[in-house]
Each structure stands twice: as C-alpha cells, then as structure tokens.
Scaffold this motif. Structure first.
Motif, PDB file in Angstrom:
ATOM      1  N   UNK A 211       0.857  -1.196   0.000  1.00 23.61           N
ATOM      2  CA  UNK A 211       0.000   0.000   0.000  1.00 23.61           C
ATOM      3  C   UNK A 211       0.885   1.236   0.000  1.00 23.61           C
ATOM      4  N   UNK A 212       0.563   2.165  -0.879  1.00 22.97           N
ATOM      5  CA  UNK A 212       1.261   3.466  -0.886  1.00 22.97           C
ATOM      6  C   UNK A 212       0.209   4.547  -0.946  1.00 22.97           C
ATOM      7  N   UNK A 213       0.292   5.470   0.022  1.00 18.93           N
ATOM      8  CA  UNK A 213      -0.697   6.552   0.163  1.00 18.93           C
ATOM      9  C   UNK A 213      -2.115   6.092  -0.175  1.00 18.93           C
ATOM     10  N   UNK A 214      -2.518   5.033   0.495  1.00 16.78           N
ATOM     11  CA  UNK A 214      -3.908   4.578   0.423  1.00 16.78           C
ATOM     12  C   UNK A 214      -4.265   3.706  -0.754  1.00 16.78           C
ATOM     13  N   UNK A 215      -3.300   3.433  -1.639  1.00 16.67           N
ATOM     14  CA  UNK A 215      -3.622   2.618  -2.811  1.00 16.67           C
ATOM     15  C   UNK A 215      -2.728   1.387  -2.904  1.00 16.67           C
ATOM     16  N   UNK A 216      -3.278   0.307  -3.451  1.00 14.20           N
ATOM     17  CA  UNK A 216      -2.462  -0.890  -3.701  1.00 14.20           C
ATOM     18  C   UNK A 216      -1.612  -0.618  -4.937  1.00 14.20           C
ATOM     19  N   UNK A 217      -0.289  -0.735  -4.779  1.00 18.52           N
ATOM     20  CA  UNK A 217       0.586  -0.486  -5.925  1.00 18.52           C
ATOM     21  C   UNK A 217       1.205  -1.773  -6.471  1.00 18.52           C
ATOM     22  N   UNK A 218       1.376  -2.759  -5.609  1.00 19.27           N
ATOM     23  CA  UNK A 218       2.039  -3.997  -6.024  1.00 19.27           C
ATOM     24  C   UNK A 218       1.390  -5.152  -5.276  1.00 19.27           C
ATOM     25  N   UNK A 219       1.292  -6.287  -5.949  1.00 21.71           N
ATOM     26  CA  UNK A 219       0.836  -7.492  -5.262  1.00 21.71           C
ATOM     27  C   UNK A 219       1.494  -8.709  -5.887  1.00 21.71           C
ATOM     28  N   UNK A 220       1.618  -9.751  -5.089  1.00 22.63           N
ATOM     29  CA  UNK A 220       2.224 -10.961  -5.619  1.00 22.63           C
ATOM     30  C   UNK A 220       2.551 -11.907  -4.485  1.00 22.63           C
ATOM     31  N   UNK A 221       3.094 -13.093  -4.827  1.00 22.26           N
ATOM     32  CA  UNK A 221       3.518 -14.027  -3.789  1.00 22.26           C
ATOM     33  C   UNK A 221       4.596 -13.389  -2.908  1.00 22.26           C
ATOM     34  N   UNK A 222       4.558 -13.645  -1.615  1.00 23.04           N
ATOM     35  CA  UNK A 222       5.513 -13.056  -0.684  1.00 23.04           C
ATOM     36  C   UNK A 222       6.952 -13.264  -1.136  1.00 23.04           C
ATOM     37  N   UNK A 223       7.262 -14.462  -1.590  1.00 21.16           N
ATOM     38  CA  UNK A 223       8.646 -14.776  -1.954  1.00 21.16           C
ATOM     39  C   UNK A 223       9.098 -14.003  -3.196  1.00 21.16           C
ATOM     40  N   UNK A 224       8.151 -13.704  -4.105  1.00 21.54           N
ATOM     41  CA  UNK A 224       8.501 -12.893  -5.280  1.00 21.54           C
ATOM     42  C   UNK A 224       8.781 -11.455  -4.868  1.00 21.54           C
ATOM     43  N   UNK A 225       7.964 -10.936  -3.945  1.00 22.30           N
ATOM     44  CA  UNK A 225       8.155  -9.543  -3.530  1.00 22.30           C
ATOM     45  C   UNK A 225       9.473  -9.378  -2.757  1.00 22.30           C
ATOM     46  N   UNK A 226       9.878 -10.438  -2.081  1.00 22.09           N
ATOM     47  CA  UNK A 226      11.143 -10.390  -1.329  1.00 22.09           C
ATOM     48  C   UNK A 226      12.332 -10.103  -2.241  1.00 22.09           C
ATOM     49  N   UNK A 227      12.241 -10.527  -3.498  1.00 18.00           N
ATOM     50  CA  UNK A 227      13.368 -10.341  -4.423  1.00 18.00           C
ATOM     51  C   UNK A 227      13.072  -9.265  -5.472  1.00 18.00           C
ATOM     52  N   UNK A 228      11.942  -8.585  -5.333  1.00 19.97           N
ATOM     53  CA  UNK A 228      11.575  -7.508  -6.260  1.00 19.97           C
ATOM     54  C   UNK A 228      12.443  -6.281  -5.958  1.00 19.97           C
ATOM     55  N   UNK A 229      13.205  -5.769  -6.943  1.00 22.76           N
ATOM     56  CA  UNK A 229      14.153  -4.676  -6.666  1.00 22.76           C
ATOM     57  C   UNK A 229      13.495  -3.451  -6.030  1.00 22.76           C
ATOM     58  N   UNK A 230      12.317  -3.070  -6.523  1.00 15.97           N
ATOM     59  CA  UNK A 230      11.660  -1.872  -5.978  1.00 15.97           C
ATOM     60  C   UNK A 230      11.220  -2.104  -4.532  1.00 15.97           C
ATOM     61  N   UNK A 231      10.712  -3.306  -4.257  1.00 15.47           N
ATOM     62  CA  UNK A 231      10.283  -3.637  -2.899  1.00 15.47           C
ATOM     63  C   UNK A 231      11.497  -3.693  -1.973  1.00 15.47           C
ATOM     64  N   UNK A 232      12.574  -4.281  -2.479  1.00 17.39           N
ATOM     65  CA  UNK A 232      13.801  -4.366  -1.670  1.00 17.39           C
ATOM     66  C   UNK A 232      14.287  -2.976  -1.288  1.00 17.39           C
ATOM     67  N   UNK A 233      14.309  -2.090  -2.269  1.00 17.27           N
ATOM     68  CA  UNK A 233      14.820  -0.739  -2.024  1.00 17.27           C
ATOM     69  C   UNK A 233      13.934   0.013  -1.033  1.00 17.27           C
ATOM     70  N   UNK A 234      12.618  -0.142  -1.167  1.00 17.27           N
ATOM     71  CA  UNK A 234      11.709   0.676  -0.350  1.00 17.27           C
ATOM     72  C   UNK A 234      11.438   0.080   1.018  1.00 17.27           C
ATOM     73  N   UNK A 235      11.383  -1.243   1.123  1.00 13.41           N
ATOM     74  CA  UNK A 235      10.883  -1.846   2.365  1.00 13.41           C
ATOM     75  C   UNK A 235      11.846  -2.800   3.048  1.00 13.41           C
ATOM     76  N   UNK A 236      12.912  -3.184   2.352  1.00 14.27           N
ATOM     77  CA  UNK A 236      13.800  -4.169   2.960  1.00 14.27           C
ATOM     78  C   UNK A 236      15.177  -3.587   3.287  1.00 14.27           C
ATOM     79  N   UNK A 237      15.303  -2.282   3.051  1.00 11.56           N
ATOM     80  CA  UNK A 237      16.543  -1.606   3.428  1.00 11.56           C
ATOM     81  C   UNK A 237      17.757  -2.074   2.634  1.00 11.56           C
TER      82      UNK A 237
END
Ligand code: ATP
Length: 239
Positions: A211-237
């Motif tokens: 969720x970003x500012x009230x909207x769903x921006x990305x969805x997928x299997x947890x394990x895929x999001x763990x290796x998603x570059x944008x998700x890594x940069x924003x949420x996994x430090x």
C-alpha cells in the motif's frame, strides 16, 4: 470464491482519504500481508474489515456474504476477529480472564469445545499457561502481544486480523511471534497481517499487497516480492 474480498474500498477521516479504491482478496487458508510505509493506510484498511470504520465507497464480502454494513461485533460472530490494536489487553484482568473475554462472542456448543480451544491457545503460548493468574498489565510487551493473539483465537476466527504484532518488541521475541503466526496459519486459520517487518512477513506469506498513500501499488507471492528490486529498495533496506 475468496474468503475475504474488498472491492474498490475507500475510507476517509473527514477530508483525508486514507484508503483509496483498494481491492484485495484473501483465499481460505492463506496468510496474506499488507506492507506499507507509515501512514499508507494499513491500519485503516484493517479497521474497515473489522467494521470499526465505515467505508465511503466499496464493498466487503466475507464467506459469501456482503458484510459492508455489518456491525463490528456481528463480524466477530461471523468469524472476522482482530487481535486488539496496540495489544490492548485488559490490564486489570488475569490471563485467564482476558482469554475468557475473547470467547464471549463464541457460544461454544459444549464445554469440551471451549476447553479444547483454551488448551490450543496454551499449547501455542506455553508462557500464558505458566501465568494464568498473572494480571495482564504486569506482563512484558511480548507476553501482552501473545495474550492479545490468544484472546482473538478464543473466538475461533475464520479470519484472524493482526495489526503489527511485532511492534516495539525485541528481535528474539519478534522471531517467536512470527513462528507462532506461522503455526496458527499451519493449523488452518486464514490470516491477514499488517507488518512493518517486511522481511519476516514476506518470507512467511502466501501473498502480499503493498500500500502506498492509500492505494495498492504492487501485489504478488511473498517470496517474489522479497526479491523484487523496488520492494527491496523501499521496504527491505537494501538497494
Ligand atoms: P502506520 O504504519 O504508521 O500505523 P498505517 O499504514 O497503518 O500507518 P493509517 O493509520 O491507516 O496508516 O493512516 C492512514 C492515514 O489516515 C494517515 O494519513 C493518518 O494520519 C490518517 N488517519 C488515521 N487515523 C486517523 C484519524 N482517527 N483521524 C484522522 N486521520 C487519521
């Protein structure tokens, strides 16, 4: 048919639209996580599902029924149970009294069914079994979180809602809480989890929504999001 379905859900606080057109599903048996920065609308989404906040638009369906206008306490009876926000145990009540409060919405058919539910909570949380008569307010943060989850389980949820159960806890206790959430899920309870601790949550989730500012921006299997570059940069430090 999904167990839970949000379709185009929006929730406002006065003029602030905290959740904007969110659509998501949770299938029976899944563990699904909502990830997002502070203020992204995660807690508000949970409140909409548990019936604490009314929607300004959209529909919520649960277990084949439209529950959009159903009262919060009726949703508990229907099987939508949120562990209290910010732990929220009754500080003056003992562990056992807190757990019995969780069972209020559940009319157990037999005493045996009640006792089996309580036994299961004590098996998941041996610490609570050791401290049945301790007053909730004197327990550690981690123990209060266990008590809050145990109390929700006493209502025998079809869908367990957990809002940041790891918040403010020491790393070892966080590990323990996540292990227990996985165990509850493995026992067959469907779980919708809100977490800041993205690494732990995503690695244990069937699916996740960002969720970003009230909207769903990305969805997928947890394990895929763990290796998603944008998700890594924003949420996994990690860049
Ligand atoms: P956090 O991780 O910080 O708890 P969140 O993703 O759970 O954040 P929400 O608590 O749902 O976010 O808040 C979403 C937006 O709604 C924020 O801008 C917040 O300031 C606003 N908001 C939340 N509760 C209220 C309220 N009771 N009155 C007014 N605005 C609110």
């Amino acid at each position: 048919m999904p167990l839970l379905e949000l379709e185009n859900v929006s929730v406002s606080y006065g003029r602030i639209e905290a959740v904007r057109g969110v659509s998501l599903t949770v299938e029976e048996g899944e563990l699904v996580t909502l990830i997002g920065a502070n203020g992204a609308g995660k807690t508000t989404t949970m409140r909409a599902i548990s019936g604490i906040r009314p929607l300004s638009t959209g529909t919520i369906r649960f277990d084949g029924r439209d529950i959009t206008r159903m009262k919060a306490h009726e949703r508990v009876v229907a099987g939508v149970v949120q562990a209290p926000e910010g732990r929220g145990v009754f500080p003056g009540m003992t562990v056992i009294e807190n757990l019995e409060m969780g069972a209020y919405a559940r009319t157990f058919k037999t005493k045996a069914e009640h006792d089996a539910t309580l036994d299961n909570v004590f098996e998941l949380f041996p610490r609570l079994a050791e401290r049945k008569t301790q007053v909730g307010g004197t327990m550690s943060g981690g123990e209060q979180q266990m008590l809050a989850i145990g109390r929700a389980l006493m209502a025998r949820p079809k869908l367990l809602l957990l809002d940041e159960p790891s918040m403010g806890l020491a790393p070892m206790v966080i590990q323990q809480i996540f292990r227990i959430i996985s165990e509850i899920h493995d026992q067959g309870t469907t779980v919708l989890l809100v977490e800041q601790n993205a690494q732990q949550a995503l690695s244990r989730s069937d699916r996740a929504y960002i969720l970003e500012t009230g909207e769903v921006t990305t969805t997928g299997p947890g394990k895929d999001l763990l290796v998603d570059p944008a998700v890594k940069a924003a949420y996994l430090g990690v860049a």
